[in-house]
Design a protein around this motif. Structure first.
Motif: not given
Length: 224
Positions: A101-109, A128-134
């Motif tokens: 999840f971190i590599d495929e979604m968070c870092i690119p965003t 990014a805010a949505t992903l970090l909230k998760i």
């Protein structure tokens, strides 16, 4: 000749993951610093597919991709040092899920939120805010993502704790703040102040210089 070799880059969060895992396990290794603009014959030999670091070489056999390497280290030296992955099948599955999840979604965003401009930047910041909230919800009530000890998810999330903070500083924007992400910010503080972690993160001033140069190059390219 060293049994374990690591081909890496000092400022790469992916390379640092592997170094952290090797040191956590107490594995001796020989390190080879690579040059992204002038890749060594050794790197091209051991990772002909992606031609990227990190590459771990164990007894002459190469293993590429940081998350794959981390699992290999834990499997190969499972009886040495603290575990990187938990033992039960469900906990191991969850420990594998979050780094992906971190590599495929968070870092690119997070990178787009830092380096892009205009509407693209605003869209990436919201994503990014949505992903970090998760992640904030996931780490709630925990010292580390896996509980009381440093593990796979924490090592993988080091980009968020260290590298992304530097990027925010360079571009002058802040997404990750205590008000919106209290649990994640607490984890970052614990992670960055852990004695073992501090010894294995890149020097902050050098990282600031690296990203400042990158940011200036991006702005010059846009202006050209």
């Amino acid at each position: 000749m060293a049994e374990v070799k690591l081909l890496g880059l000092w400022g790469s969060p992916f390379s640092r993951r592997v170094e952290m895992a090797l040191k956590l396990k107490g594995i001796e290794y020989e390190y080879f610093e690579e040059d992204k603009k002038n890749k060594s014959p050794l790197l091209l030999k051991y990772n002909p597919v992606h031609k990227k670091v990190p590459v771990l070489v164990h007894k002459g056999k190469p293993i590429a991709e940081s998350l794959v390497i981390l699992e290999y280290i834990d499997d190969t030296w499972g009886d040495i040092g603290p575990p990187i992955l938990p033992k039960t099948p469900y906990e191991r599955a969850m420990a594998r899920f979050w780094p992906k999840f971190i590599d495929e979604m968070c870092i690119p965003t997070l990178r787009r939120a830092s380096w892009s401009e205009g509407d693209e930047k605003e869209k990436a910041k919201n994503e990014a805010a949505t992903l970090l909230k998760i992640l904030d919800v996931e780490v709630k009530g925990k010292k580390f993502f896996g509980g009381e000890t440093l593990g796979l998810v924490d090592i993988a999330a080091g980009f968020i704790a260290c590298w992304f903070g530097v990027m925010e500083e360079i571009v002058g924007t802040q997404i990750l703040n205590k008000d919106e992400f209290p649990n994640l910010c607490d984890w970052i503080e614990v992670f960055n102040n852990d004695n073992f972690v501090k010894q294995n993160l890149p020097p902050r001033d050098r990282l600031v210089g690296k990203y400042e140069a990158h940011y200036q190059a991006v702005k010059q390219a846009r202006a050209a």
